[in-house]
Enzyme design. Structure first.
Site, PDB file in Angstrom:
ATOM      1  N   LYS A 188      92.913  15.199   2.857  1.00  0.00           N
ATOM      2  CA  LYS A 188      93.815  14.620   3.852  1.00  0.00           C
ATOM      3  C   LYS A 188      93.658  13.100   3.757  1.00  0.00           C
ATOM      4  O   LYS A 188      93.335  12.426   4.724  1.00  0.00           O
ATOM      5  CB  LYS A 188      93.450  15.158   5.256  1.00  0.00           C
ATOM      6  CG  LYS A 188      94.419  14.782   6.360  1.00  0.00           C
ATOM      7  CD  LYS A 188      95.771  15.475   6.291  1.00  0.00           C
ATOM      8  CE  LYS A 188      96.700  14.950   7.373  1.00  0.00           C
ATOM      9  NZ  LYS A 188      98.087  15.477   7.234  1.00  0.00           N
ATOM     10  N   ASP A 220      97.823  19.994   4.750  1.00  0.00           N
ATOM     11  CA  ASP A 220      98.939  20.630   5.473  1.00  0.00           C
ATOM     12  C   ASP A 220      99.952  21.211   4.488  1.00  0.00           C
ATOM     13  O   ASP A 220     100.439  22.332   4.635  1.00  0.00           O
ATOM     14  CB  ASP A 220      99.597  19.659   6.476  1.00  0.00           C
ATOM     15  CG  ASP A 220      99.926  18.306   5.883  1.00  0.00           C
ATOM     16  OD1 ASP A 220      99.511  18.013   4.740  1.00  0.00           O
ATOM     17  OD2 ASP A 220     100.602  17.505   6.571  1.00  0.00           O
TER      18      ASP A 220
END
Ligand code: IPM
Ligand code: MG
Length: 353
Positions: A188, A220
């Site tokens: 991330k 994600d």
């Protein structure tokens, strides 16, 4: 070959019993195992007050490998954090330095209809998730819940050293090398510095593996891609927390958490081997739990710790045969199949072995 056997809680003892029958059959073929039972999780809390007692620590430290059933149960949910069965699991991982967690998600063709995804999306699925297991926000300090400015705040620390990232990256590259040569690193980095370092170190490590194709994905998006087109992945490598989440997601692509094994390895391939499912207290003692994930974990033990590739394949092939004979425990049952219990599943594997 010394194996510590920690059956644990819930369905743990039932599924471990079937795996031990398989081990015993291999013993007759010349593999020599010494089994040492020990306590971990809720059963250890009941007996000693601690989820990972010193005696178990000594036992697993002296062993070459650990076979684990599952830990936990509603009975222990109200205990203070330090006494929860999950703490036992985290404790043993840390004590043995089991930083490399291998979680394969394989869809056996016979189970193509067990997934909630369309068969064409998941047919032939074969992913290996390499999850870092002894660092990250799971172990980072400071952590806690405290009063600040008149209200409670909760906090944890996401932290990785470059040495920790490098060693898990190396495991992942080596794993990809033995498979289809594709590695996707999940982070991330658009938000978290810790995972910016993760990406930087993975890129540096890639220089030693020119034969492996490296890609990067934000977590994600990775969660989304696993559902949209899971077969784009070969090996995925990620940190402890993202790996926890993505490996549960990947397991469901196969439709049956009761089928998936795991290995947690240290630098020397000493390891702990366990099914990825939990202790399923609701079905404990009913002879309906699926022992195949534990039996497949045993195969991983033979492969990774003991270098017995032939024996590992024999066990895996016996499991495949059982599936092709249409024998199913209730978690993977479909109409037209023959439903059998835990012990009968053990019988069937032994017969095919
Ligand atoms: C797992 C489990 C554990 C984890 C829990 C039980 C501590 O979810 O092995 O994935 O979060 O690592
Ligand atoms: Mg988990």
């Amino acid at each position: 070959m010394k194996i510590a056997v920690l059956a644990g809680d819930g369905i743990g003892p039932e599924i471990i019993a079937q795996a031990l029958r398989v081990l015993d059959a291999l013993k007759h073929d010349g593999l020599n195992f010494e089994l040492e039972p020990g306590l971990l999780g809720g059963c250890a809390v009941d007996a000693t007050g601690e989820p990972f007692p010193e005696e178990t620590n000594k036992l697993v430290t002296d062993a070459d490998a650990v076979l684990l059933g599952a830990v936990g149960g509603p009975k222990y949910d109200a205990l203070p954090r330090a006494q929860r069965p999950e703490r036992g699991l985290l404790g043993i991982r840390k004590a043995l330095n089991l930083f490399a967690n291998l979680r394969p998600a394989i869809l056996y063709p016979e189970l193509a209809n067990a997934s909630t995804l369309k068969p064409e999306v998941v047919a032939g699925l074969d992913i290996m998730i390499v999850r870092e297991l002894t660092g990250d926000i799971y172990f980072g300090e400071p952590r806690g819940i405290e009063q600040r400015d008149g209200q409670r705040v909760g906090f944890n620390t996401m932290i990785y050293s470059e040495a920790e990232i490098r060693r898990i990256a190396q495991v992942a590259f080596n794993t990809a090398r033995k498979r289809n040569g594709k590695l996707c690193s999940v982070d991330k980095m658009n938000v978290l510095e810790c995972t910016q370092l993760w990406r930087d170190v993975v890129i540096e490590t890639a220089k030693d593996y020119p034969d492996v194709t490296l890609s990067h994905m934000l977590v994600d998006n990775a969660a989304m891609q696993l559902i949209r087109d899971p077969k784009q992945f070969d090996v995925m490598v990620t940190g402890n927390m993202f790996g926890d989440i993505l490996s549960d997601e990947a397991s469901m692509l196969t439709g049956s958490i009761g089928m998936l094994p795991s290995a947690s390895l240290d630098e020397n391939n000493k390891g702990l081997f366990e099914p990825i499912h939990g202790s399923a207290p609701d079905i404990a003692g009913k002879n309906i739990a699926n022992p195949l994930a534990t039996i497949l974990s045993l195969a991983m033990m033979l492969r990774y710790t003991f270098n017995q590739e032939d024996a590992a394949l024999r066990v895996e092939n016996a499991v495949k045969k059982v599936l092709s004979q249409n024998l199913r425990t209730s978690d993977i049952f479909e109409p037209g199949m023959q439903q059998i219990g835990t012990i009968e599943m053990g019988d069937a594997v032994l017969k095919n072995l």
